[in-house]
Scaffold this motif. Sequence first.
Motif, mmCIF file in Angstrom:
data_model
loop_
_atom_site.group_PDB
_atom_site.id
_atom_site.type_symbol
_atom_site.label_atom_id
_atom_site.label_comp_id
_atom_site.label_asym_id
_atom_site.label_seq_id
_atom_site.Cartn_x
_atom_site.Cartn_y
_atom_site.Cartn_z
ATOM 1 N N ILE A 25 38.442 -8.365 -30.055
ATOM 2 C CA ILE A 25 39.220 -7.301 -30.717
ATOM 3 C C ILE A 25 40.493 -7.025 -29.911
ATOM 4 N N TRP A 26 40.356 -6.980 -28.592
ATOM 5 C CA TRP A 26 41.531 -6.763 -27.728
ATOM 6 C C TRP A 26 42.480 -7.963 -27.827
ATOM 7 N N LEU A 27 41.912 -9.176 -27.893
ATOM 8 C CA LEU A 27 42.747 -10.367 -28.059
ATOM 9 C C LEU A 27 43.571 -10.271 -29.340
ATOM 10 N N ALA A 28 42.963 -9.767 -30.406
ATOM 11 C CA ALA A 28 43.684 -9.618 -31.669
ATOM 12 C C ALA A 28 44.871 -8.675 -31.508
ATOM 13 N N PHE A 29 44.680 -7.570 -30.781
ATOM 14 C CA PHE A 29 45.781 -6.631 -30.530
ATOM 15 C C PHE A 29 46.895 -7.288 -29.720
ATOM 16 N N LEU A 30 46.518 -8.112 -28.728
ATOM 17 C CA LEU A 30 47.518 -8.784 -27.903
ATOM 18 C C LEU A 30 48.337 -9.774 -28.729
ATOM 19 N N LEU A 31 47.664 -10.510 -29.609
ATOM 20 C CA LEU A 31 48.373 -11.466 -30.448
ATOM 21 C C LEU A 31 49.332 -10.748 -31.400
ATOM 22 N N TYR A 32 48.886 -9.595 -31.904
ATOM 23 C CA TYR A 32 49.782 -8.804 -32.755
ATOM 24 C C TYR A 32 50.957 -8.272 -31.935
ATOM 25 N N GLY A 33 50.651 -7.780 -30.724
ATOM 26 C CA GLY A 33 51.696 -7.236 -29.854
ATOM 27 C C GLY A 33 52.744 -8.269 -29.482
ATOM 28 N N ALA A 34 52.320 -9.537 -29.368
ATOM 29 C CA ALA A 34 53.280 -10.599 -29.036
ATOM 30 C C ALA A 34 54.366 -10.705 -30.091
ATOM 31 N N GLY A 35 53.993 -10.389 -31.333
ATOM 32 C CA GLY A 35 54.953 -10.466 -32.428
ATOM 33 C C GLY A 35 55.961 -9.327 -32.437
ATOM 34 N N ILE A 36 55.644 -8.227 -31.759
ATOM 35 C CA ILE A 36 56.566 -7.076 -31.693
ATOM 36 C C ILE A 36 56.896 -6.754 -30.235
ATOM 37 N N SER A 37 56.893 -7.791 -29.395
ATOM 38 C CA SER A 37 57.060 -7.568 -27.952
ATOM 39 C C SER A 37 58.402 -6.926 -27.607
ATOM 40 N N GLU A 38 59.438 -7.206 -28.394
ATOM 41 C CA GLU A 38 60.751 -6.624 -28.088
ATOM 42 C C GLU A 38 60.724 -5.098 -28.211
ATOM 43 N N LYS A 39 60.005 -4.599 -29.224
ATOM 44 C CA LYS A 39 59.892 -3.139 -29.385
ATOM 45 C C LYS A 39 59.098 -2.525 -28.235
ATOM 46 N N ILE A 40 58.011 -3.211 -27.828
ATOM 47 C CA ILE A 40 57.194 -2.700 -26.725
ATOM 48 C C ILE A 40 57.992 -2.734 -25.429
ATOM 49 N N ASP A 41 58.753 -3.805 -25.207
ATOM 50 C CA ASP A 41 59.585 -3.897 -24.000
ATOM 51 C C ASP A 41 60.615 -2.775 -23.952
ATOM 52 N N ALA A 42 61.148 -2.429 -25.125
ATOM 53 C CA ALA A 42 62.127 -1.334 -25.180
ATOM 54 C C ALA A 42 61.472 -0.021 -24.760
ATOM 55 N N TRP A 43 60.210 0.192 -25.181
ATOM 56 C CA TRP A 43 59.491 1.410 -24.798
ATOM 57 C C TRP A 43 59.213 1.431 -23.294
ATOM 58 N N PHE A 44 58.896 0.255 -22.726
ATOM 59 C CA PHE A 44 58.630 0.163 -21.288
ATOM 60 C C PHE A 44 59.918 0.146 -20.467
ATOM 61 N N LYS A 45 61.080 0.047 -21.162
ATOM 62 C CA LYS A 45 62.367 -0.131 -20.487
ATOM 63 C C LYS A 45 62.302 -1.350 -19.561
ATOM 64 N N ALA A 46 61.705 -2.396 -20.070
ATOM 65 C CA ALA A 46 61.456 -3.595 -19.266
ATOM 66 C C ALA A 46 62.578 -4.605 -19.441
ATOM 67 N N ASP A 47 62.853 -5.301 -18.376
ATOM 68 C CA ASP A 47 63.837 -6.370 -18.398
ATOM 69 C C ASP A 47 63.108 -7.692 -18.602
ATOM 70 N N ALA A 48 63.170 -8.194 -19.819
ATOM 71 C CA ALA A 48 62.487 -9.451 -20.141
ATOM 72 C C ALA A 48 63.421 -10.641 -20.023
ATOM 73 N N SER A 49 64.598 -10.431 -19.418
ATOM 74 C CA SER A 49 65.591 -11.511 -19.367
ATOM 75 C C SER A 49 65.115 -12.750 -18.609
ATOM 76 N N PRO A 50 64.340 -12.620 -17.483
ATOM 77 C CA PRO A 50 63.875 -13.852 -16.830
ATOM 78 C C PRO A 50 62.991 -14.704 -17.749
ATOM 79 N N ILE A 51 62.155 -14.042 -18.565
ATOM 80 C CA ILE A 51 61.297 -14.768 -19.505
ATOM 81 C C ILE A 51 62.151 -15.411 -20.591
ATOM 82 N N THR A 52 63.138 -14.656 -21.102
ATOM 83 C CA THR A 52 64.031 -15.174 -22.137
ATOM 84 C C THR A 52 64.843 -16.355 -21.616
#
Length: 419
Positions: free
Chosen positions: A188-215
């Motif tokens: 069930i948690w895996l399902a949430f993670l897979l869904y979250g991967a699809g909206i990761s940019e919105k979650i990163d914005a909430w965390f104020k995270a710099d995802a540029s190294p991954i990008t």
Amino acid sequence: MTTPMILAAPLFTNDAVVLGLLLLILAAIFVTSNIETPFWQKFYTFVPSLLLCYFIPSIFNSLGIISGEESNLYFVASRYLLPASLVLLTISIDFKGILNLGPKAIIMFFAGTIGIVIGGPLAVLTFSYIAPEVVSGTGPEAVWRGLSTVAGSWIGGGANQTAMYEVFDPSDDLFSAMVTVDIIVANIWLAFLLYGAGISEKIDAWFKADASPITELRKKIEDYKASIAKIPTLTDLTTIVAVAFVMTAIGHLGGDLIAPWIKANAPQLSRLSLDSSFFWIIVIATTGGLALSFTRARDLEGAGASKIGSLFLYILVATIGMKMNVLAIFENPGFFLLGLMWILIHVFILFVVGKIINAPFFFIAVGSQANIGGAASAPIVASAFHPALAPVGVLLAVFGYAVGTYGAWLCAILMQMVS
């Protein structure tokens, strides 16, 4: 007690038929996800295709059409297709780029480990007040003994789960119930993670995270793939498959030699899961793929090496989903609720630490799954962000193997103390 809604025997028991059905499901998902009509475009905006590859087989299993328990497909996929896919997904990786991702991935991994270690005792303590019958029992029937195997599974995977089973010796009935809790809650948690991967940019914005190294790493790999892309010939495809399965064969050969030697001559290393042949298969396959990334074999990516690797990984996803029977929740609702509370504590700690250090959701998701899913599903979550990132999940999962037995043992002792 078997839930009445489940058929006495699955409708399809022949693995050839089950594999055909799973591939039909995968093909239907990928075909519809590439249809340019508004309905399908909007549908897949909200429902990631990878999540469906996992969820639809679980529905078929729950309805008794197929059976994850009676099928050998997961074993075949995890032992043969998984290491082969890891070779093909790492063959074009920028190893220096992975190292440049920084320490946040490691921090989030250990945050996930801590969440499991303290989450179990906190959940047991809570239930000892609100529903003491759920966490009671004595001797081999003591619930904390069964929960120790869940801790082992959630900090490293199956090898560590087996180690906890041997150390704390729960009854077979209790262990069977805990395996169900483990699979359902973790998936069930895996399902949430897979869904979250699809909206990761919105979650990163909430965390104020710099995802540029991954990008940057993803773009670098994509640019390299584009520069060497070509129409594959039969020779190319044969070479790709040969490289994948020869390295898988070397992994199995190494596992067959190293694991029994350690078990016989250095049993103390079993605490690090070094006596597990599966551990060595994964480590050798991943190391082989990384080594090949420094050779001309890297150019096989131009003929589609990672696409074939991704296909193998998606088949593994479908076989993992096939193991999940949602209706089994009703057989042990108390255990399931305890497991749910446990995983929520893990998630809470992950999100708190992630918010403090402004970690991208990629690190949170992969750090969590490297604990809970180990080498079988950490690369799946990583590849949900991009196929080229799968090795990050594998490398973190190796940490899970290393600390899993120690963390699970500590968690079990704490659960015993609060029971």
